[in-house]
Motif scaffolding. Sequence first.
Motif, PDB file in Angstrom:
ATOM      1  N   GLU A   1       7.061  -0.265  11.555  1.00  0.00           N
ATOM      2  CA  GLU A   1       7.351  -0.651  10.179  1.00  0.00           C
ATOM      3  C   GLU A   1       6.175  -1.435   9.601  1.00  0.00           C
ATOM      4  OE1 GLU A   1      10.778  -3.018  10.691  1.00  0.00           O
ATOM      5  OE2 GLU A   1      12.142  -1.334  11.102  1.00  0.00           O
ATOM      6  N   GLU A   2       6.231  -1.650   8.295  1.00  0.00           N
ATOM      7  CA  GLU A   2       5.205  -2.465   7.649  1.00  0.00           C
ATOM      8  C   GLU A   2       5.423  -3.930   8.003  1.00  0.00           C
ATOM      9  OE1 GLU A   2       3.363  -3.502   3.216  1.00  0.00           O
ATOM     10  OE2 GLU A   2       5.111  -2.183   3.418  1.00  0.00           O
ATOM     11  N   PRO A   3       4.374  -4.650   8.450  1.00  0.00           N
ATOM     12  CA  PRO A   3       4.531  -6.076   8.767  1.00  0.00           C
ATOM     13  C   PRO A   3       4.829  -6.885   7.512  1.00  0.00           C
ATOM     14  CG  PRO A   3       2.232  -5.412   8.941  1.00  0.00           C
ATOM     15  CD  PRO A   3       3.022  -4.154   8.733  1.00  0.00           C
ATOM     16  N   MET A   4       5.903  -7.649   7.543  1.00  0.00           N
ATOM     17  CA  MET A   4       6.326  -8.399   6.355  1.00  0.00           C
ATOM     18  C   MET A   4       5.400  -9.574   6.063  1.00  0.00           C
ATOM     19  SD  MET A   4      10.455  -8.407   6.880  1.00  0.00           S
ATOM     20  CE  MET A   4      10.659  -9.224   5.310  1.00  0.00           C
ATOM     21  N   ALA A   5       4.830 -10.179   7.089  1.00  0.00           N
ATOM     22  CA  ALA A   5       3.993 -11.356   6.878  1.00  0.00           C
ATOM     23  C   ALA A   5       2.591 -11.004   6.407  1.00  0.00           C
ATOM     24  CB  ALA A   5       3.912 -12.164   8.173  1.00  0.00           C
TER      25      ALA A   5
ATOM     26  N   VAL B   1       0.284  -5.621   2.012  1.00  0.00           N
ATOM     27  CA  VAL B   1      -0.871  -5.361   1.155  1.00  0.00           C
ATOM     28  C   VAL B   1      -0.466  -4.411   0.042  1.00  0.00           C
ATOM     29  CG1 VAL B   1      -2.581  -5.734   2.966  1.00  0.00           C
ATOM     30  CG2 VAL B   1      -1.631  -3.456   2.625  1.00  0.00           C
ATOM     31  N   VAL B   2      -1.229  -4.443  -1.057  1.00  0.00           N
ATOM     32  CA  VAL B   2      -1.029  -3.487  -2.136  1.00  0.00           C
ATOM     33  C   VAL B   2      -1.669  -2.157  -1.776  1.00  0.00           C
ATOM     34  CG1 VAL B   2      -1.483  -3.000  -4.575  1.00  0.00           C
ATOM     35  CG2 VAL B   2      -0.894  -5.324  -3.847  1.00  0.00           C
ATOM     36  N   ARG B   3      -2.877  -2.238  -1.205  1.00  0.00           N
ATOM     37  CA  ARG B   3      -3.592  -1.030  -0.784  1.00  0.00           C
ATOM     38  C   ARG B   3      -4.005  -1.188   0.671  1.00  0.00           C
ATOM     39  NH1 ARG B   3      -8.929   1.724  -3.678  1.00  0.00           N
ATOM     40  NH2 ARG B   3      -9.237   3.356  -2.121  1.00  0.00           N
ATOM     41  N   GLY B   4      -3.620  -0.227   1.479  1.00  0.00           N
ATOM     42  CA  GLY B   4      -3.955  -0.278   2.892  1.00  0.00           C
ATOM     43  C   GLY B   4      -2.872   0.362   3.732  1.00  0.00           C
ATOM     44  N   PRO B   5      -3.102   0.507   5.030  1.00  0.00           N
ATOM     45  CA  PRO B   5      -2.093   1.100   5.921  1.00  0.00           C
ATOM     46  C   PRO B   5      -0.813   0.287   5.928  1.00  0.00           C
ATOM     47  CG  PRO B   5      -4.231   0.935   7.014  1.00  0.00           C
ATOM     48  CD  PRO B   5      -4.343   0.180   5.736  1.00  0.00           C
ATOM     49  N   ARG B   6       0.314   0.978   6.094  1.00  0.00           N
ATOM     50  CA  ARG B   6       1.623   0.319   6.057  1.00  0.00           C
ATOM     51  C   ARG B   6       2.233   0.143   7.438  1.00  0.00           C
ATOM     52  NH1 ARG B   6       1.677  -1.597   0.896  1.00  0.00           N
ATOM     53  NH2 ARG B   6       1.011   0.020  -0.560  1.00  0.00           N
ATOM     54  N   GLU B   7       1.548   0.499   8.478  1.00  0.00           N
ATOM     55  CA  GLU B   7       2.119   0.425   9.817  1.00  0.00           C
ATOM     56  C   GLU B   7       1.769  -0.899  10.476  1.00  0.00           C
ATOM     57  OE1 GLU B   7       0.479   3.826  11.642  1.00  0.00           O
ATOM     58  OE2 GLU B   7      -1.549   3.009  11.817  1.00  0.00           O
ATOM     59  N   GLY B   8       2.666  -1.345  11.342  1.00  0.00           N
ATOM     60  CA  GLY B   8       2.449  -2.595  12.056  1.00  0.00           C
ATOM     61  C   GLY B   8       2.779  -2.442  13.525  1.00  0.00           C
ATOM     62  N   PHE B   9       2.318  -3.374  14.314  1.00  0.00           N
ATOM     63  CA  PHE B   9       2.604  -3.373  15.742  1.00  0.00           C
ATOM     64  C   PHE B   9       4.097  -3.582  15.990  1.00  0.00           C
ATOM     65  CE2 PHE B   9      -1.933  -4.838  16.039  1.00  0.00           C
ATOM     66  CZ  PHE B   9      -2.403  -3.727  16.711  1.00  0.00           C
TER      67      PHE B   9
END
Length: 495
Positions: A126-130, A133-141
């Motif tokens: 999922e996208e890291p909530m902390a 970004v407006v522009r950039g990858p949406r994936e998180g560890f």
Amino acid sequence: MELLSRHLVENEAFLKSTFIDCPDVIFRSFLIGKETKALLIYTEGLANIEEIDKNVLSPLMQQETEGIPDIQAVLEQKLSVSKVKPVTDTKQTVQEISSGNPVMLIDQQLPGITIGLAKWEKRAIEEPMAESVVRGPREGFTETISVNISLLRRKIKCPNLKMKSLVVGRYSQTQIVYMYIEGIVDQHLLDEVHNRLNRIDIDGVLESGYIEEFIEDYPYSPFPQILNTERPDVAASGLLEGRVVILVDGTPIVLIAPISLYSLFQASEDYYQRFMIGTLIRWLRYILLLIALVLPSTYVAILTYHQEMLPTTLLLSIAKSREQIPFPALIEAVIMEITFEAIREAGIRLPKQVGSAVSIVGALVIGQAAVSSGLVSAPMVMVVAITGVTSFAIPRYNASTAIRMLRFPMMAAAGTLGLLGIMLGILAIIVHLNTIRSFGVPYLSPMAPMKGAEMKDVLIRAPWWSLKKRPRLTGYSNTNRQPEGQKPNPLKGTE
């Protein structure tokens, strides 16, 4: 370290005594070729039982070969599992079972076989909530270390991306992996990371924060010396700059070392926008950092010692608002700052659905009630509110926390010595920053000591075509050279 026995009965007795009162550890006895005794041990809930039945038990129990089967023959002909490895000692056997990998032992045969069929529930990417970004990858560890490694492999498709693994924690047996790019990372840095990780002695590691405290240079400093992130693109950019990325199983937060102070005030989005916009936002961030640090203390100093600095109209307005206030400016500021921090902390701990609403409404209601009751003045509420908003502009939460901690001694210095106290406080902070290092790298590098070529990514975000050198993350002048024909890719929050 005790080796496994060739006698299956002895191994079974030892493992059952080790896993006594562990009903989720299953001991499955069966026959290979209708006459050879074998034992499969796995942990229910951590092992893939469907794959065990299909690819392990079924082909071995239906084998028609007579006599004691050879281990190599079992591996090559019968087990349709890609990940298998030998296990020779009892400690390793217990560790593999506890990690979810089934272990198969065959009577009169050594070594045992570890079968890579671990399977447990894991969170989706999922996208890291902390770090949104407006522009950039949406994936998180995620909390699964194998998934995190694959996310970095996806970013850096190069065989020079190396990793080394070790286990930390006497009881948790937590897997830690540190990754680097061979040919870019400095060997002295790599050796230092390895030594510090190997020295850790603790019962259990539940989060990467445990590791951070063990390996940072100055644990008593309020400033973090290791960058933490949930974003694979930030970690990948650290690798491309010659840094080391440390992943800990069970947490989505990875560590990046070494860093400088400026790393904490740079965001990955700075590099995804045009360089002029990135530079403007970076300067705005530095200005807001200064406001967050000194605004309350400056307000206290001026009201207490330097009223002549204010225009007469403004001074009269502030004096009128403070007519009914029973506290001096310093006590008033401390009360409001503590109240604001309490509201912010409560908003974090409350459930998501009500947290933001309670924190906003609470701030409005408490602020208005405090002004109406004559406990604090309206200008002080404004100063504290502006300070709180500016502290949110700092991209790294741990850096923001350090600034929030330093506000209180700065206010104390301003309340006792006025503007002189503020200047002495700032000088003390600068001296402290000049004395600390992150894995041997000066914390204010490349500004102190000055490195002109690396200043392109500190105060400004230079265009990509001018960024031709990586930062030199070592005290040795003959290391970390730029490989011939390669160009750096310093994305993220590092210089």
